[in-house]
Design a protein around this motif. Structure first.
Motif, PDB file in Angstrom:
ATOM      1  N   SER A  30     -19.384  26.295  51.572  1.00 26.91           N
ATOM      2  CA  SER A  30     -19.801  27.625  52.003  1.00 26.91           C
ATOM      3  C   SER A  30     -20.793  27.532  53.150  1.00 26.91           C
ATOM      4  O   SER A  30     -20.823  28.401  54.034  1.00 26.91           O
ATOM      5  N   TYR A  31     -21.583  26.470  53.168  1.00 28.55           N
ATOM      6  CA  TYR A  31     -22.510  26.263  54.282  1.00 28.55           C
ATOM      7  C   TYR A  31     -21.737  26.031  55.579  1.00 28.55           C
ATOM      8  O   TYR A  31     -22.096  26.558  56.635  1.00 28.55           O
TER       9      TYR A  31
ATOM     10  N   LYS B 110     -18.844  27.240  56.348  1.00 28.33           N
ATOM     11  CA  LYS B 110     -18.332  28.542  56.790  1.00 28.33           C
ATOM     12  C   LYS B 110     -19.412  29.313  57.550  1.00 28.33           C
ATOM     13  O   LYS B 110     -19.135  29.926  58.591  1.00 28.33           O
ATOM     14  N   ARG B 111     -20.636  29.294  57.035  1.00 32.68           N
ATOM     15  CA  ARG B 111     -21.720  30.033  57.686  1.00 32.68           C
ATOM     16  C   ARG B 111     -22.037  29.447  59.056  1.00 32.68           C
ATOM     17  O   ARG B 111     -22.331  30.180  60.006  1.00 32.68           O
TER      18      ARG B 111
ATOM     19  N   GLN C 243     -19.443  30.534  61.622  1.00 26.28           N
ATOM     20  CA  GLN C 243     -19.512  31.953  61.982  1.00 26.28           C
ATOM     21  C   GLN C 243     -20.405  32.203  63.193  1.00 26.28           C
ATOM     22  O   GLN C 243     -20.322  33.253  63.827  1.00 26.28           O
TER      23      GLN C 243
END
Length: 232
Positions: free
Chosen positions: A143-144, A146-147, A150
């Motif tokens: 998830s990190y 993905k951030r 972004q």
């Protein structure tokens, strides 16, 4: 990180900073200590400061990967200092998950612990149950990623994809590649070498990609196996 001083500032701004540092360093009456944190592969750039601090290379401390004992202390003791409780069996599980025989990378540990701190209960407790609800280190690191991605615009994102996928083999194993090899391969497409290098620097700064020096060359790899499924 101080390496951005060399990659982002115009020459005029750099020189003004160096001149200011020289004035401070020469004033022995000031109760001042200067500490520069910089990646090892950019350490040679500190030679630009030798005119201001002649002994700039005389006092170095190399931050290595953490042992299991050091990683455990890095989790439990800061939590205790701010009135939180870090469950010992949670610390043991995290060291199992992040360790790969060569130690534990502080950035990976920081990302995981940051998520745990945000998810602590009303009594400030961070537990193994909470860690498992978050999906353990594999999901936290994914998830990190993905951030981080972004933050790129569409063109930069495509470049980041070129870099990350090039660091994974067809059978989904981490590859260790020379920077020159990666730039040469990816730049043959629509990505220029300068843009590729700039995006790569961002991925290194975000601790998604690891860069190390060997035999005078820069070598690259994904920071952890946990990132492979998400990249794929």
């Amino acid at each position: 990180p101080f390496e951005e001083f060399f990659s982002r500032l115009p020459d005029g701004d750099k020189q003004r900073f160096i001149t200011g540092v020289a004035e401070l360093y020469a004033n022995e009456s000031l109760p001042l200590r200067l500490v520069f944190a910089i990646r090892e592969d950019v350490l040679a750039e500190m030679s630009h400061l030798k005119s201001a601090i002649s002994e700039v290379f005389h006092h170095e401390y190399r931050l290595l990967r953490l042992s299991r004992e050091q990683a455990t202390r890095a989790m439990i003791e800061p939590a205790r200092a701010v009135g939180c409780f870090f469950e010992p069996r949670l610390a043991e599980q995290i060291t199992d998950d992040l360790g790969d025989g060569g130690g534990i990378d502080p950035p990976q540990l920081q990302i995981v612990c940051d998520h745990l701190y945000d998810a602590r209960d009303e009594n400030g407790r961070m537990t193994l149950d909470c860690y498992e609800r978050l999906g353990t280190a594999s999901k936290i690191l994914a998830s990190y990623l993905k951030r981080v991605l972004q933050h790129f615009n569409a063109t930069e994102l495509e470049t980041a994809r070129e870099i990350l996928t090039a660091l994974i083999s067809v059978d989904e194993q981490r590859l260790v590649l020379r920077l020159s090899e990666l730039v040469g391969t990816a730049a043959t497409g629509n990505t220029g070498a300068s843009r590729l290098t700039a995006v790569f620097d961002e991925l290194v700064a975000a601790r998604i990609v690891r860069r190390r020096q060997q035999d005078g060359e820069a070598w690259l790899e994904l920071a952890h196996d946990f990132l492979i499924p998400e990249v794929s």
